[in-house]
Motif scaffolding. Sequence first.
Motif, PDB file in Angstrom:
ATOM      1  N   GLY A 126      -0.070  70.249  19.623  1.00 46.18           N
ATOM      2  CA  GLY A 126       0.851  70.591  18.157  1.00 46.18           C
ATOM      3  C   GLY A 126       1.744  71.395  18.470  1.00 46.18           C
ATOM      4  O   GLY A 126       2.228  71.954  19.013  1.00 46.18           O
ATOM      5  N   ALA A 162     -10.190  69.096  18.168  1.00 42.99           N
ATOM      6  CA  ALA A 162     -10.260  70.536  17.414  1.00 42.99           C
ATOM      7  C   ALA A 162     -10.071  71.844  17.503  1.00 42.99           C
ATOM      8  O   ALA A 162      -9.235  72.547  17.753  1.00 42.99           O
ATOM      9  CB  ALA A 162     -10.401  70.132  16.036  1.00 42.99           C
ATOM     10  N   GLU A 163     -11.035  72.262  18.460  1.00 43.72           N
ATOM     11  CA  GLU A 163     -11.486  73.079  19.369  1.00 43.72           C
ATOM     12  C   GLU A 163     -10.114  73.574  20.206  1.00 43.72           C
ATOM     13  O   GLU A 163      -9.921  74.747  19.801  1.00 43.72           O
ATOM     14  CB  GLU A 163     -12.427  73.604  20.104  1.00 43.72           C
ATOM     15  N   ARG A 165      -7.280  72.376  20.679  1.00 44.89           N
ATOM     16  CA  ARG A 165      -6.423  72.420  19.321  1.00 44.89           C
ATOM     17  C   ARG A 165      -5.882  73.767  18.820  1.00 44.89           C
ATOM     18  O   ARG A 165      -4.353  74.209  19.017  1.00 44.89           O
ATOM     19  CB  ARG A 165      -5.283  71.559  18.881  1.00 44.89           C
ATOM     20  N   LEU A 166      -7.080  74.379  18.333  1.00 42.89           N
ATOM     21  CA  LEU A 166      -6.758  75.767  17.722  1.00 42.89           C
ATOM     22  C   LEU A 166      -6.792  76.290  19.189  1.00 42.89           C
ATOM     23  O   LEU A 166      -6.395  77.901  18.658  1.00 42.89           O
ATOM     24  CB  LEU A 166      -8.164  76.056  17.073  1.00 42.89           C
ATOM     25  N   ALA A 169      -3.816  76.900  20.129  1.00 38.98           N
ATOM     26  CA  ALA A 169      -2.622  77.716  19.694  1.00 38.98           C
ATOM     27  C   ALA A 169      -2.925  79.421  19.321  1.00 38.98           C
ATOM     28  O   ALA A 169      -1.638  79.937  19.446  1.00 38.98           O
ATOM     29  CB  ALA A 169      -2.776  77.312  18.107  1.00 38.98           C
ATOM     30  N   LEU A 183      -2.183  76.982  11.105  1.00 37.29           N
ATOM     31  CA  LEU A 183      -3.139  76.685  12.304  1.00 37.29           C
ATOM     32  C   LEU A 183      -3.553  75.059  11.736  1.00 37.29           C
ATOM     33  O   LEU A 183      -3.562  74.949  12.271  1.00 37.29           O
ATOM     34  CB  LEU A 183      -4.257  77.689  12.081  1.00 37.29           C
ATOM     35  N   THR A 187      -2.615  71.941  14.667  1.00 37.85           N
ATOM     36  CA  THR A 187      -3.477  71.694  14.835  1.00 37.85           C
ATOM     37  C   THR A 187      -4.191  70.433  13.850  1.00 37.85           C
ATOM     38  O   THR A 187      -4.759  69.191  14.586  1.00 37.85           O
ATOM     39  CB  THR A 187      -4.953  72.041  14.631  1.00 37.85           C
ATOM     40  N   ARG A 189      -3.444  66.088  13.810  1.00 38.53           N
ATOM     41  CA  ARG A 189      -3.080  65.167  14.727  1.00 38.53           C
ATOM     42  C   ARG A 189      -1.793  64.773  15.110  1.00 38.53           C
ATOM     43  O   ARG A 189      -1.522  64.525  14.018  1.00 38.53           O
ATOM     44  CB  ARG A 189      -4.351  64.374  14.421  1.00 38.53           C
ATOM     45  N   ILE A 203     -10.037  74.479   8.955  1.00 40.62           N
ATOM     46  CA  ILE A 203      -9.963  75.399  10.090  1.00 40.62           C
ATOM     47  C   ILE A 203     -10.506  76.705  10.243  1.00 40.62           C
ATOM     48  O   ILE A 203     -10.744  77.294  10.431  1.00 40.62           O
ATOM     49  CB  ILE A 203      -8.361  75.824   9.703  1.00 40.62           C
TER      50      ILE A 203
END
Length: 240
Positions: A126, A162-163, A165-166, A169, A183, A187, A189, A203
């Motif tokens: 991201g 998702a996890e 990308r999080l 970050a 966040l 994150t 797309r 989030i």
Amino acid sequence: MTRILLTDDDEQIRTTLADYLRTFAFDVRTAATGAGFRDAVASGGVQAIVLDVMLPDANGLELCRWLRHQEDTTPVVMLTAQGDPVSRVIGLEMGADDYLAKPFEPRELVARLNAVLRRAPRPAPGPDVDVPRSVRFAGWTMDCLQRLLVSPTQVAVALSNAEFRLLAAFVAKPGRVLSREQLVEATARSTPGSGPSVNDRSIDLAVSRLRQKLNEAHDAPALIRTVRGEGYVLDAKVAS
């Protein structure tokens, strides 16, 4: 090799399709029930899904909706004996990427899988996230190519899109409080309209799931702290 999750309660269909897909260099996992489907998704590493609508313990459409509520953008091709336009529309509205009515030619399924894989967004950390091949924090190792966490006790923990990308970050800015808005931005797309939008609530849910994974394999203080009124912070030093 692309890993496919094939879920169908008919053993003959499941075996025949799995063998056929493997001839096209797919790595095929199979499941016969909704429970098996959820377990396979939770284990991580799946890059595309073939999902039958009618399962003995679940409805494939509901499973597809559940998958999207997990912020999982894995491409899904639905299989069904109901090929009418209304059923197709419902399947697509639930988050499916394509819809194939039984009976069908296995070669058509291969073509549709390749098509949804081409359209799938490329996983990326991201905006403003620059993460090396692997990083270490608090005894954990994050493999950024395989999207795996390896605990201090060498237990591998798979990460969803998702996890990943999080966590990317957080490890990019350790010790800094990241607001929900930051966040969301980090994150989001890479392809607009590719699934449910990322928002403050999603989030919070993603942070909760990530915390569970960080604490499942290693009994330690929470690494992701909530800073009331501000956001979240990774309370650990990060090294590459």
